[in-house]
Design an enzyme around this catalytic site. Structure first.
Site, mmCIF file in Angstrom:
data_model
loop_
_atom_site.group_PDB
_atom_site.id
_atom_site.type_symbol
_atom_site.label_atom_id
_atom_site.label_comp_id
_atom_site.label_asym_id
_atom_site.label_seq_id
_atom_site.Cartn_x
_atom_site.Cartn_y
_atom_site.Cartn_z
ATOM 1 N N TYR A 279 52.614 54.917 65.828
ATOM 2 C CA TYR A 279 53.951 54.966 66.428
ATOM 3 C C TYR A 279 54.714 56.185 65.938
ATOM 4 C CZ TYR A 279 58.916 53.858 66.998
ATOM 5 O OH TYR A 279 60.259 53.929 67.286
ATOM 6 N N SER B 112 62.687 58.598 65.655
ATOM 7 C CA SER B 112 62.699 57.465 64.740
ATOM 8 C C SER B 112 62.628 57.906 63.284
ATOM 9 C CB SER B 112 61.508 56.547 65.042
ATOM 10 O OG SER B 112 61.322 55.575 64.039
ATOM 11 N N GLU C 12 60.930 56.495 61.188
ATOM 12 C CA GLU C 12 59.538 56.308 60.778
ATOM 13 C C GLU C 12 58.793 57.642 60.709
ATOM 14 O OE1 GLU C 12 57.575 53.653 59.935
ATOM 15 O OE2 GLU C 12 59.251 52.256 59.923
#
Length: 343
Positions: free
Chosen positions: A152, A128, A130
């Site tokens: 996450y 990801s 992120e």
């Protein structure tokens, strides 16, 4: 060709299953056993493939390594796409243990099963954007440093690096797809883009009055999920396993998403949107912009749907959904709510 997809009932899983079935694959997907199983994103695929018998669903859980190992042994897939996870960043702050476990235990279990298998199995790990953290207003590629700012993101870094470890240690065909934000009409309704288009459709039909959001200055590189799953497949067909950034190379703020969406209906978003500290993250990621040069040049992948087209596609879907909702309310089959619960 056989493919196994964890998270097949999610946004990406449904688009990927659709793509692979179209290419003649036999597709197997995992679903978690619960009192109510949500397969609405793939119900059409299920009905279309009943006679051809090319789509199979199996009970398995990323928190149960034995269920994954047994399934891989039985199915003997050529490719495994690990798309399952608790993927909502804000929720990961509220449920950090569950979020971290789903993103770490599952990949290790799958990689161990591949390592011990007599069959050569290709593995795709959903990494990801992120993971980068977004501290600098810069374009990010495969060599940019990871600075995770959520449970996450940190668990995704662990899975990403573990996949590389197994690739280098055991000669496993392990691919990491570092996907930047990708949206669609199938996006979960608690994600900000879908929350906006869903609310706007309801506002259009007088079902909802206001929309509450958090940080409107957060900037993201938004693409279409249908384009991004094609990138996943292309990575798996490459001669060698590698890490790949998938992005559009353009970034827009949440406010710009609002402006684009509301202008389609000739509305001023400022008349309907309010902000609340409730929706701000404990550790904000302000800016994410991907550099897709590598996948553009090496695999020839480029996004087909632009930002404006994506917003329009999502809004058209949610206008249709709101119209159905309005009809149910009119016929006293549904009680109106002015805004969805704040999650």
């Amino acid at each position: 060709m056989k493919a196994l997809i964890t998270g097949i009932t999610g946004q990406d899983g449904s688009y990927l299953a659709e793509l692979l079935l179209g290419k003649g694959y036999e597709v197997h997907g995992t679903v978690r056993r619960s009192s109510s199983i949500n397969t609405n994103r793939i119900d059409g695929l299920i009905s279309e493939n009943i006679e051809d018998n090319n789509l199979f669903l199996h009970y398995a859980d990323l928190l149960d390594p034995a269920s994954l190992t047994n399934l891989i042994t039985i199915v003997q897939p050529d490719e495994i796409y690990n798309l399952g996870a608790q993927s909502h960043v804000a929720v990961s702050f509220k449920n950090p243990l569950y979020t971290s476990q789903t993103s770490t235990i599952g990949p290790i279990a799958i990689l161990e099963a591949i390592k011990n298998s007599k069959k050569d199995i290709k593995f795709y790990q959903a990494s990801s954007s992120e993971m980068f953290g977004g501290e600098e207003r810069t374009s990010l590629n495969e060599n940019s440093p990871f600075l995770p700012k959520s449970p996450y993101a940190s668990s995704k870094v662990f899975a990403h690096e573990t996949n590389k470890l197994y690739r280098e240690s055991y000669d496993i065909f392990g691919v990491n797809g570092i996907l930047f934000n990708h949206e669609s009409p199938r996006r979960g309704e608690t994600f900000v883009t879908r929350k906006i288009t869903k609310a706007l459709g309801r506002i259009h039909f007088g079902i909802q009055e206001k929309l509450t959001l958090g940080n409107l200055e957060a900037s993201r590189d938004w693409g279409f999920a249908g384009d991004y799953v094609e990138a996943m497949w292309m990575m798996m067909q490459h001669d060698t396993p590698d890490d790949w950034v998938v992005a559009t190379g353009k970034t827009y703020t949440v406010e710009e998403f609002l402006i684009t969406a509301f202008s389609i209906l000739d509305l001023d978003w400022k008349d309907y949107v309010v902000t609340s500290d409730k929706y701000f993250r404990p550790n904000e990621v302000d800016y994410l912009l991907g550099n897709p040069d590598k996948i553009n040049k090496a695999l020839g992948w480029k996004p087909q749907l632009d930002f404006e087209g994506l917003v329009k596609l999502m809004l058209e879907n949610d206008i249709n959904e709101a119209e159905k909702e309005k009809t149910l309310i009119k016929n006293n089959l549904l009680k109106p709510t002015w805004e969805y619960p704040k999650i």
